[in-house]
Design a protein around this motif. Structure first.
Motif: not given
Length: 253
Positions: A10-22
């Motif tokens: 989770x970034x300081x600005x509230x955004x999130x890095x999310x890993x998605x697997x197909x």
């Protein structure tokens, strides 16, 4: 060794890095242990599975896969005619919906597994799909996929991601229809390897991760060479290669 994608955070600005697997897992008819190792090595927050077990004791198979990968079952399987969603404990599941699509007589039943999850300060719609082998039916299903992605926004979920086996190449009519409204993860931020068929098969990219336009794609591709992902496991796990994406999802305003 393939460079790692950005880690989930989770970034300081509230955004999130999310890993998605197909990942098309061919009903777990191959080496289940190799399959689990590949998924664990990708460290996903969300897994959009295609061809999950959907007949006798399918829930038991889904539970085994979740347990073996350190994830939890979210929705799908037989109730979506194959597509299934798993998540890490990082994701809080708000709601789920499985959809069966109109079926052409003589062809397989298809469906979507969908969910809305909250990760940190973001909400994300998720859709797992496996489109038809028939070009005409596939094109109609592509339209239904876009309709469902639009409905996430209408429901107050501004960002979403679809992932799955499209049974179509990037130059195909359905793939182009989807990429006109959604981001093609590989084309936007290529990482790893492009083609999703195993070595020895005709080289094709028929599996994709497709986020909506407001999501930033940090990297997307087949994780061949990623730490912990061996060539032997990729060959043994199933007849498709997985597609892994790192996405930065904006915080709720």
């Amino acid at each position: 060794m393939l460079a790692d994608l950005p880690e989930s955070r989770t970034e300081p600005d509230g955004s999130a890095v999310v890993r998605v697997l197909g990942y098309n897992i061919r009903s777990m008819r191959d080496d289940r242990v190799a399959l689990a190792r590949v998924i664990r090595a990708c460290a996903p927050d969300l897994v959009c599975v295609q061809e999950a077990p959907r007949f006798f004791r399918w829930r038991k198979a889904a539970a085994w896969l979740a347990r073996a990968t350190g994830l939890v079952y979210v929705t799908g399987g037989a109730t979506a005619s194959g597509p299934l969603i798993l998540s890490s404990l990082r994701a809080h599941v708000e709601r789920t919906e499985d959809m069966l699509l109109p079926r052409t007589p003589g062809l397989h039943q298809r469906g979507f597994a969908t969910a809305v999850v909250r990760i940190g300060g973001v909400r994300l719609g998720v859709l797992s799909c496996h489109l038809s082998m028939s070009a005409d039916e596939r094109y109609e299903q592509g339209g239904l996929l876009l309709d469902r992605m639009h409905r996430f926004a209408a429901e107050g979920v501004p960002h979403a991601v679809a992932a799955g086996d499209l049974n179509d190449r990037p130059e195909g009519r359905t793939f182009r229809r989807l990429a006109a409204e959604l981001q093609d993860g590989w084309a936007t931020a290529p990482w790893g390897v492009e083609h999703t068929t195993r070595p020895g098969d005709p080289l094709q990219r028929i599996d994709a991760v497709l986020p909506t336009r407001g999501v930033e794609v940090l990297g997307c591709g087949v994780p061949r060479g990623l730490r912990g992902v061996t060539e032997a496991d990729l060959r043994a796990a199933t007849d498709h290669l997985p597609v892994l994406a790192a996405l930065r999802v904006p915080a709720l305003s």
